[in-house]
Design an enzyme around this catalytic site. Structure first.
Site, PDB file in Angstrom:
ATOM      1  N   GLY B  10       0.684  -1.435   0.135  1.00 49.85           N
ATOM      2  CA  GLY B  10       0.249   0.574   0.112  1.00 49.85           C
ATOM      3  C   GLY B  10       0.976   1.281   0.048  1.00 49.85           C
ATOM      4  CG  PHE B  73       2.612  -8.335  -7.682  1.00 48.81           C
ATOM      5  CD1 PHE B  73       2.001  -8.637  -9.501  1.00 48.81           C
ATOM      6  CD2 PHE B  73       3.861  -8.863  -8.033  1.00 48.81           C
ATOM      7  CE1 PHE B  73       2.250 -10.118  -9.911  1.00 48.81           C
ATOM      8  CE2 PHE B  73       4.796  -9.522  -9.123  1.00 48.81           C
ATOM      9  CZ  PHE B  73       3.512 -10.357 -10.015  1.00 48.81           C
ATOM     10  N   GLY B 102       6.198  -3.238   3.219  1.00 47.36           N
ATOM     11  CA  GLY B 102       5.596  -3.904   4.834  1.00 47.36           C
ATOM     12  C   GLY B 102       6.140  -4.957   4.157  1.00 47.36           C
ATOM     13  N   GLY B 104       5.394  -8.192   3.161  1.00 43.75           N
ATOM     14  CA  GLY B 104       4.737  -8.739   1.930  1.00 43.75           C
ATOM     15  C   GLY B 104       6.214  -8.250   0.970  1.00 43.75           C
ATOM     16  CG  ASP B 127      -1.029  -1.771  10.105  1.00 40.42           C
ATOM     17  OD1 ASP B 127      -1.448  -0.493   9.711  1.00 40.42           O
ATOM     18  OD2 ASP B 127      -1.317  -2.866   9.390  1.00 40.42           O
ATOM     19  NE  ARG B 162     -24.728  13.461  17.499  1.00 40.72           N
ATOM     20  CZ  ARG B 162     -24.939  13.631  16.406  1.00 40.72           C
ATOM     21  NH1 ARG B 162     -23.617  13.850  15.672  1.00 40.72           N
ATOM     22  NH2 ARG B 162     -26.194  14.111  16.311  1.00 40.72           N
ATOM     23  CB  VAL B 273      -8.520  10.640   4.820  1.00 44.05           C
ATOM     24  CG1 VAL B 273      -9.259  10.859   3.851  1.00 44.05           C
ATOM     25  CG2 VAL B 273      -9.073  10.409   6.260  1.00 44.05           C
ATOM     26  NE  ARG B 275      -2.605   3.018   1.919  1.00 44.72           N
ATOM     27  CZ  ARG B 275      -2.067   1.856   3.189  1.00 44.72           C
ATOM     28  NH1 ARG B 275      -3.092   0.971   3.914  1.00 44.72           N
ATOM     29  NH2 ARG B 275      -0.956   1.050   2.739  1.00 44.72           N
TER      30      ARG B 275
END
Lengths: 341, 341, 341, 341
Positions: B10, B73, B102, B104, B127, B162, B273, B275
C-alpha cells in the site's frame, strides 16, 4: 502523598499534556493530591499555589503553552531563592516536586533535591539539547513549524529566483535547523555542531545556481558559528559586521550571501511562533507518557531523576548523569542534511 | 554500480522522500545509476523500468504517495514470479535492489536475496508493526491524520452529548489506535494487543456518563479482538452480529454501545485518508535517512538487511531477525492510554 | 486564438490554480493555444516564452508560487519597455494577453491595452486592496497564515504574561491585519485606515492588564500610521524613534509599549511566510474561477477588463473603473475588530 | 435589555465565535445581559439556562462545536413545544432571542417571533444552502476538510491507479461537493443541482483512462440524484441496487463504476469529521461579524430578521424572504467544476 508541580523556563507546546497526565495519574490510580505553582520557580518562592484537580485539566490536551504559567526565574541565582523554595514546599507539605523544564529548571531541581526534597524532572526544550533523552517536550512541534515555514518560503524562492535565509532556534545545538532543513529540503544548513566557512557556503551557492538551480534555501540555527579564525568570527567578536552593527547570525549570513553572490537574498527570522500553538500528536503523547512516568517515579520514592525517551521506552535517568551536558546532533543526521542538499 | 529501486504494498506518505534520498545519495556521492521499477514487484516481473535522475525527484519531498507507483503483488505467490524478477534484474544488470515496503515486500525481498541478488530493504507500513525498527515510513503521518480526526469528532461529541466511535487502521497491532487515542484524548482504546470485553467497555461508559461526562470517544483498531469465549467473539466467528451481517469491528462496537447504553452513538471509519496526503516532517526525515542508509549499505555490499531506527540512530538489521514477526505496542504505552482515559 | 499568459509582481498562493484554469479552459473547450511568459513582464520584453499545455499544469493546483516565475518589473517604467512588450506580442502573434498581478501589473496591462492589444487582467495581491473585487488571489491564504501565527503567539503570551506585537503585511490597507486580528482574537489592531494614537493604545493595554488580563496581542499592519500631529509621526518623519534608528512600524510600536507600560513585550515580524506555501481551498477556487472567466472574456473579444468576485458571482470590471484606487477595509469590519478586543 | 441565545441543529465550527461575539457586544457596548439556553430549543422548553458573561467565552474562539450544546429538536413539531418556549422566555424576561441555526432553527424562530417575541437569527449550516446569505457558519471549514481529504486520496489514487469516490455532505445542494471538487482537482463532481447519468460518468472515466490518465477522483454529494427515468433512479426508488440493499449514493456510484469499468475503485465517506474541529479564520470572522450584527439588530428592536453576508457587507434580511427556500450552487460554479475536470 502530596505532589507539587511547576513548569519553568520558556513555554512550549506539550506542557499541558504533561500537566494533565500528572494530575490524572496522581489523583486517579494513586489518590494523591496535586498542588500547582504558578509561573515556575517564582510561584514556589512566592507561595503562589493552585490546587489541581480533574476539572482544571479539561480540554487542555491540544492547547499550547502552560496553564500554570511560567517564568525564566532561577531560585539558586536569587538571594534567598532556595530558602524560599524550601519554605513553601514545607508549608504546603509537598512530598515530591515534579518540575517540567529545561536546563535552568533541571539545575534548580537538582539543587532543591540536594536540600532534601524529592524531585522528579520532566525535560522540555524546543532546542532538544537535554542529554539523556531522545526527545524533550516542545521540540517536535517546533520542527513542524519550522518545516512549514521552509515549505512556504520555498515557493517564493522558486518564483522569484531568490536565496531565502531562514533563522531558527537552537543556541547550543542545531536540532531544529538540521531536522527542519532535511524535512524542508534546504540546500544549506548551518548548525552549531559544525562551524561554517561563509566562503564555502557562497561557493556552493554560486556553483548550484550556475549549474541548474535558480533558488536556494539556507537554514541557520541562531547558535551557528563562523569558523574559528575566519574574518566573520573576528567581526562577530567585535560586535560589528562590516558597516552594520552585528544583528543575529541569520542577518549576517544573509548580508554576506547577498553581497558576495549578488543573488536576490531575503531573510526570515522565525522567532516566537516556533514555541507556540497546538502541540503535535508526538508532543502530546510525549508529555502524556512523561507525566504518567513522573508520578510513578514519585510514588516509588525516586528523586533526582528525569523522565527520558529511549527508543520506544520511557525510562528514568539520574539528574547527575546529565547535568551540565548538551546533547548534540549526531554526525549521521548532519551528513544526511548535507548529502540531500 | 547499478541500483534497482521499487516501492511495494500500500502507498503512504514518506515514500517519495526515501526515493529522493536514494537517488541523491546514489547518483551524488557514489556516482551510481538508479533504475526504478514501476508498480512494485509487478514492474520488476514485467520489466517496467524507468531511469531515475535528479530531475525526476524535484519537488517530491512533501508529496504523498510514490512517484514509482505501487501494487499489492507478491512475486513469490505467483507462478514464475520469482524467475521473472531474477530475469529482469539480470537483464537490467542490477547490482543491488532497494525495496521499500511492508511485510509482503520484506518477505519477497528475502526470497529474492536468497536467490543470489543483493537486496536492501526499507520498512514502510502505516501500521508500524515491522519488527526491529522504532518507526516505519508512513506511520507517523497516519497518527497525525487519525489524531486530527479525533480532535474533530471531539467537538461534535461534546456539543451533542454523543459517543463517537472511530475506527482506524491496524490489523495486527494497535499502534495508530493507541497513539492517536492518547494524542486525541480518547476515553476507550481497543487494540489487538488486549482483547476487549464489550461488557466492560459499556460499564465504563455508563459509569463515566453517570459520574460527570456527557460524551465519550472510543477508538477501535480494525484488528481489535473481542475477548476469547465472549458472545461477541462467537458472533464474529459466525460472521453475524445480532440481526446484522457482521461489518467491521467498529460497526459492531458502535452498535453494541448504542444498544446497551441507549447513548446517541455514531461511527466514523477513517479509511483511505489515513494513508494519503503530505508526509509529516518526521516521515520526510525518516524516509530521507533510510534512503541514504540503504545506499550506504548497498555500497558496502550488504544484503538481506533492513534500515531501522533505534532511538536516535539509524542501523541495519538482518532480515532473518525480523522475518514473520509482528511488533506490538508495549505495555507502558497501552497503560498510558488507559490511565489518561 | 493565441492566448498569452504572465504572472507579475510578488508571488503568492493561488497563481498556479489560475494558470491551470487558463490552460484547461483555453486548450479544452475553445481549442486555443497558450503561450506563457517567464518572470512577468520581463519575460515579455525579453521574449522568454514557454508553450503551455495540459502536461505542464499537472499537480500544480495545491502548489504555492507560480510555475511561470515572476518579477517586480514594470515595462512602462523602463526605457523602451512598452515597445519591447508590443514587439514580442506581435512576434508571438498573441491575440489576447491574460495578466495575473497586482497594482503594477494592472497598470501595465492598461498601458499595453491602450497600445491596441487585447488584455484581460486577473487581480492578485495578498494585501487585497485592488478595487472592484471582494477578493484578490493570495489574500485568503495570507490571512490563514497570519491567524495561525496569532494562535501560536497567543499561548506564549498567556504563559509568560506578555504583550506580543505581530507585524503583518498591508501597505495601503489593513485587510490582513483586521481579518487575522478578528480571527486570532487580537486585543489591538492597527491598520492604515485609522491612524493610531500610541498613547490610547498604551492606556487601553494598561487598563486591560489592571482589570483582569495578564497578556495582550497587538497586530500591526506594515502600513499602520501614527496619528497626524503626534510625536510618533514626527519621529517617523525624521526616520528616528528615540535613540533608535527607525525600523518597521511594528518595532516602533513594540518599543513604545515596552517603555511606556513596563510590560514584557515581544515582536514578531511575519514577513515572507505570508506569501508562501499551499493555497487554501478558497484561493484555489478563486484562481480557478478567475482563470476560466478570463479565457471566456478573451474569447468574447473583451479587453481592458479584470475578473472580479462580487458576492457569489464572478464578473468582469473595466480596468478604467479601478485604476489608481485602493480598496480599504469597510468600517463595519474595523468596528468588529474593535468591539471584540 | 435581556438577550436570550441558543444554538440549534447539528453542531459545526464557528458557533463559539458567534456566541463570543454576541456576549462581548451585548455586555460591552450595550450593557445588556445574556442568557444562554442549553442544547438548542430543548433547553428553552426545559428552562435549562446559563448566564453568559466574559469569563465563559474565554479561549473559545478557535474551538469547534458549541459551548451551549445543541440538539436536533423542533419546538413547533412537539406537543406544547411552542408554549414551553414562550413560557420560558417570559419567565426569563427575554427581550430578544438570538437563534443560531439552520433550516429547522430558522423555521422555529419565525414561529416564535410570530407569537410576539423579538427574534434575530444567525444562519449556520455546513451545507451552505440557506437562502439570502453568501455564507453560513460552518460551511467554509467543511470545504477545507473535504478538500484536505481529496488531497489525501489523490496521492493514493495516483500511486495505485485507482478511482477514488469520496462522498461529502450536502443533502439539497452541492456546495461542499462543488467547492471541494474544484479545490481538490476532482475529475467528476455529482451534485443535486444536476442529476447525473451514471453511463455518462462511466464513459468519461473510460475515455480519460484510455487517453492519458491512470486515476480519477469522483466527488459525490450525499444528495446527488440519478437522472430521472434512469435505471439507477428506479433502483433507488426500490431501495435496492442490483443485488445489494441500497446504501448511500456514494456506495452505489462506486459499485457502478467498479462493475462497469473494471477499474480498482474505492469509496471514502467523510461523515462527521466534516463538521468538527477548529474553525477556519473565515468561519471565525463570519461568526464574529454575525454575532455583533445580531446584537446591533436586537438593540434596534428588529425582529424576524437574519444576519447575512452579501459580498463584503453584513446585512439583515427578513426571515419571510428566505423561508422554505434552498440556495443552490450557481451555474457558473458548476461549469468551472466541469471544465477543470
Amino acid at each position: 502523598m502530596r505532589i507539587g508541580l511547576l513548569t519553568g523556563g520558556g513555554d512550549c507546546p506539550g506542557l499541558n499534556a504533561a500537566i494533565r497526565a500528572v494530575v490524572k495519574q496522581a489523583t486517579g490510580e494513586y489518590g494523591y493530591t496535586v498542588t500547582g505553582f504558578r509561573n515556575g520557580w517564582r510561584g514556589v518562592v512566592d507561595g503562589d499555589v493552585v490546587p489541581l484537580g480533574r476539572p482544571d485539566i479539561r480540554n487542555v490536551l491540544p492547547v499550547g503553552g502552560t496553564l500554570l504559567g511560567t517564568a525564566r526565574f532561577h531560585p539558586h541565582a536569587e538571594d534567598g531563592g532556595l530558602d524560599g523554595v524550601l519554605a513553601t514546599l514545607e508549608a504546603e507539605r509537598i512530598d515530591s516536586l515534579i518540575c517540567i523544564g529545561g536546563d535552568g529548571t533541571l539545575h534548580a531541581a537538582q539543587q532543591v533535591a540536594q536540600a532534601g526534597v524529592d524531585v522528579v524532572a520532566i525535560p522540555k526544550t524546543i532546542d532538544n539539547d537535554v542529554e539523556g533523552t531522545d526527545l524533550s517536550i516542545g521540540f517536535h512541534t517546533a520542527v513542524n513549524i519550522a518545516t512549514e515555514a521552509l515549505d512556504r518560503v520555498h515557493t517564493t524562492a522558486e518564483s522569484h529566483n531568490r536565496v531565502m535565509v531562514v533563522e531558527v532556534m537552537g543556541r547550543h545545538a542545531g536540532w531544529i535547523a538540521v531536522n527542519a532543513g532535511i524535512a524542508g529540503g534546504a540546500e544549506v544548513v548551518l548548525a552549531p555542531e559544525e562551524p561554517f566557512d561563509i566562503e564555502a557556503v557562497v561557493k556552493y551557492l554560486r556553483h548550484r545556481h550556475r549549474a541548474h538551480a535558480n533558488f536556494s534555501i539556507v537554514v541557520v540555527a541562531e547558535g551557528a558559528l563562523p569558523k574559528a579564525g575566519s574574518a566573520m568570527e573576528y567581526e562577530q567578536a567585535l560586535g560589528r559586521f562590516g558597516e552594520i552593527v552585528a544583528g543575529s547570525i541569520g542577518e549576517r549570513v544573509a548580508a554576506e550571501i547577498a553581497e558576495r553572490t549578488g543573488f536576490d537574498t531575503r531573510l526570515t527570522v522565525l522567532g516566537h511562533v516556533q514555541r507556540g500553538g497546538e502541540p503535535t500528536p508526538t508532543d502530546r503523547i510525549l508529555g502524556s507518557r512523561f507525566g504518567v512516568a513522573a508520578v510513578d517515579a514519585a510514588s516509588r520514592g525516586e528523586s533526582q531523576v528525569m523522565t527520558a525517551l529511549r527508543g520506544e521506552s520511557v525510562v528514568m535517568v539520574p539528574l547527575a548523569e546529565i547535568a551540565g551536558k548538551v546533547k548534540h546532533v549526531p554526525s549521521e543526521l548532519l551528513r544526511v542534511a548535507q548529502v540531500l542538499a
